[in-house]
Design a protein around this motif. Structure first.
Motif, PDB file in Angstrom:
ATOM      1  N   ALA A  22       0.845  -0.891  -0.084  1.00 18.07           N
ATOM      2  CA  ALA A  22       0.011  -0.091   0.252  1.00 18.07           C
ATOM      3  C   ALA A  22       0.805   1.156  -0.158  1.00 18.07           C
ATOM      4  O   ALA A  22       0.409   2.041  -1.013  1.00 18.07           O
ATOM      5  CB  ALA A  22      -0.445  -0.001   1.281  1.00 18.07           C
ATOM      6  N   THR A  23       2.283   1.245   0.401  1.00 16.81           N
ATOM      7  CA  THR A  23       2.716   1.966   1.077  1.00 16.81           C
ATOM      8  C   THR A  23       3.142   2.577  -0.673  1.00 16.81           C
ATOM      9  O   THR A  23       3.616   3.728  -1.071  1.00 16.81           O
ATOM     10  CB  THR A  23       3.995   2.314   2.395  1.00 16.81           C
ATOM     11  OG1 THR A  23       2.873   2.339   3.656  1.00 16.81           O
ATOM     12  CG2 THR A  23       4.956   3.093   2.193  1.00 16.81           C
ATOM     13  N   HIS A  26       1.335   3.999  -2.836  1.00 20.12           N
ATOM     14  CA  HIS A  26       0.638   5.284  -2.095  1.00 20.12           C
ATOM     15  C   HIS A  26      -0.985   5.098  -2.096  1.00 20.12           C
ATOM     16  O   HIS A  26      -1.352   6.396  -2.589  1.00 20.12           O
ATOM     17  CB  HIS A  26       0.547   6.339  -3.168  1.00 20.12           C
ATOM     18  CG  HIS A  26       0.745   7.926  -2.336  1.00 20.12           C
ATOM     19  ND1 HIS A  26       1.477   7.830  -1.297  1.00 20.12           N
ATOM     20  CD2 HIS A  26      -0.044   9.358  -2.686  1.00 20.12           C
ATOM     21  CE1 HIS A  26       0.960   9.799  -1.416  1.00 20.12           C
ATOM     22  NE2 HIS A  26       0.033  10.165  -2.124  1.00 20.12           N
ATOM     23  N   SER A  28      -4.005   3.966   0.407  1.00 18.76           N
ATOM     24  CA  SER A  28      -4.501   3.393   1.777  1.00 18.76           C
ATOM     25  C   SER A  28      -4.341   1.897   1.946  1.00 18.76           C
ATOM     26  O   SER A  28      -4.748   1.075   0.933  1.00 18.76           O
ATOM     27  CB  SER A  28      -5.708   3.534   3.072  1.00 18.76           C
ATOM     28  OG  SER A  28      -6.381   3.709   2.188  1.00 18.76           O
ATOM     29  N   GLN A  29      -4.456   0.836   2.928  1.00 22.40           N
ATOM     30  CA  GLN A  29      -4.383  -0.643   2.461  1.00 22.40           C
ATOM     31  C   GLN A  29      -6.010  -1.442   2.440  1.00 22.40           C
ATOM     32  O   GLN A  29      -5.871  -2.454   1.571  1.00 22.40           O
ATOM     33  CB  GLN A  29      -3.696  -0.874   3.903  1.00 22.40           C
ATOM     34  CG  GLN A  29      -3.797  -2.411   4.270  1.00 22.40           C
ATOM     35  CD  GLN A  29      -3.107  -2.904   5.266  1.00 22.40           C
ATOM     36  OE1 GLN A  29      -2.390  -2.422   5.962  1.00 22.40           O
ATOM     37  NE2 GLN A  29      -3.122  -4.709   5.761  1.00 22.40           N
ATOM     38  N   GLN A 194       0.014   8.854   8.185  1.00 21.67           N
ATOM     39  CA  GLN A 194       0.549   7.621   7.845  1.00 21.67           C
ATOM     40  C   GLN A 194      -0.070   6.976   7.348  1.00 21.67           C
ATOM     41  O   GLN A 194      -0.355   7.447   5.975  1.00 21.67           O
ATOM     42  CB  GLN A 194      -1.040   7.072   9.358  1.00 21.67           C
ATOM     43  CG  GLN A 194      -0.710   5.457   9.723  1.00 21.67           C
ATOM     44  CD  GLN A 194      -1.547   5.496  10.381  1.00 21.67           C
ATOM     45  OE1 GLN A 194      -2.381   5.688  10.710  1.00 21.67           O
ATOM     46  NE2 GLN A 194      -1.872   3.923  10.502  1.00 21.67           N
ATOM     47  N   GLY A 195       0.889   6.447   6.531  1.00 22.56           N
ATOM     48  CA  GLY A 195       1.551   5.004   5.510  1.00 22.56           C
ATOM     49  C   GLY A 195       2.283   6.283   4.253  1.00 22.56           C
ATOM     50  O   GLY A 195       2.162   5.315   3.356  1.00 22.56           O
TER      51      GLY A 195
END
Length: 283
Positions: A22-23, A26, A28-29, A194-195
């Motif tokens: 996910a990172t 780019h 979110s999970q 976050q992320g």
């Protein structure tokens, strides 16, 4: 299956971890997990074996990985051939939201002179994605700053810049000729959401966990310093709004201006862009 979804699957298969994938993309999970579950429903079989330690490919997933890579590679070649047949060659360049770098202007002028028939598309991103959409397939090449997670990417260094700390002009440290990171240990620093790539976040936090307000863009970072008195970092030589000062950091590694592209991408427009960029940033 959409090409975008196949790119998602390949990212998870290569990272073997939904969070890292996910990172890298780019994203979110949750939407990434939903996309993979939808793929598994379409295939009719699990693609991954999930466990608290991460994920592993099933036999079906291994077969799909080989086919997905081949399909994505073929799709890239189709795009280039169709563009060439139509007489239109297009390159999409990702730019980190930092429009004050004079190197960008020199590169743009040099590229226009060298490749006048190329359709150039620009995608600017904020500080939460140092690859400028590269991992998600939104750009062909990224003009950005390192360090960040370079997995599955090729990175060419163009220039290095010393880094300073951005402080309010009335800050007791603002008049110093130089500072060390340890002298800022009791200060609040800006944070990314976050992320955000952890390698990137760690660099701009001086190599250790910090606390402070969340920002997404250069101007947000500067305004946060101005309004809240937090610590920000910036390459030396950048113009700052009134009321701010930039003090060199003696023990901070320099910021590397780089060009990045997906490893294995044979697009000839990328190769020519890298050659021109290397020359443009040399002066």
């Amino acid at each position: 299956m959409e090409l975008r979804t196949l790119r998602y699957f390949v990212a998870v298969a290569e990272e073997l971890h939904f969070g890292r994938a996910a990172t890298r993309l780019h994203l979110s999970q949750p939407p990434l997990s939903r996309a993979i579950k939808q793929m598994e429903a379409e295939v009719g079989a699990p693609l991954f074996t999930r466990s608290p330690a991460g994920v592993t490919l099933t036999a079906v997933g291994s077969v799909l990985l080989d086919e997905a890579r081949a399909l994505l590679d073929h799709a890239d070649r189709v795009r280039l051939r169709v563009s060439a047949a139509a007489g239109v060659a297009t390159i999409t360049i990702g730019l980190l939201g930092d429009g004050t770098d004079p190197g960008v202007a020199r590169l743009a002028a040099a590229y226009r002179r060298s490749r006048p028939g190329i359709d150039i598309r620009i995608r600017e991103t904020d500080l939460t994605d140092p690859t400028c959409g590269l991992r998600a397939g939104l750009v062909d090449v990224a003009l950005t700053r390192a360090p960040f997670d370079e997995t599955a990417l090729t990175v060419r260094e163009l220039r290095t810049d010393p880094v300073g700390v951005v402080l309010r002009a009335d800050d007791p440290l603002a008049g110093r000729d130089g500072l060390r990171l340890a002298e800022l240990s009791d200060r609040r620093w800006f944070q990314f959401p976050q992320g955000t790539d952890p390698v990137w976040q760690s660099y701009w936090n001086g190599g250790r966990p910090r606390e402070g307000p969340v920002v997404r863009a250069v101007q947000e970072c500067l305004q946060t310093v101005l309004w809240n008195g937090t610590v920000g970092l910036a390459p030396l030589g950048h113009d700052l709004p009134g009321g701010l000062a930039l003090v060199p950091l003696i023990d901070m590694p320099p910021s590397r201006v780089v060009a990045a592209w997906n490893k294995g991408d044979t697009n000839p427009l990328i190769r020519s862009f890298i050659e021109i960029a290397t020359t443009a940033y040399r002066y």
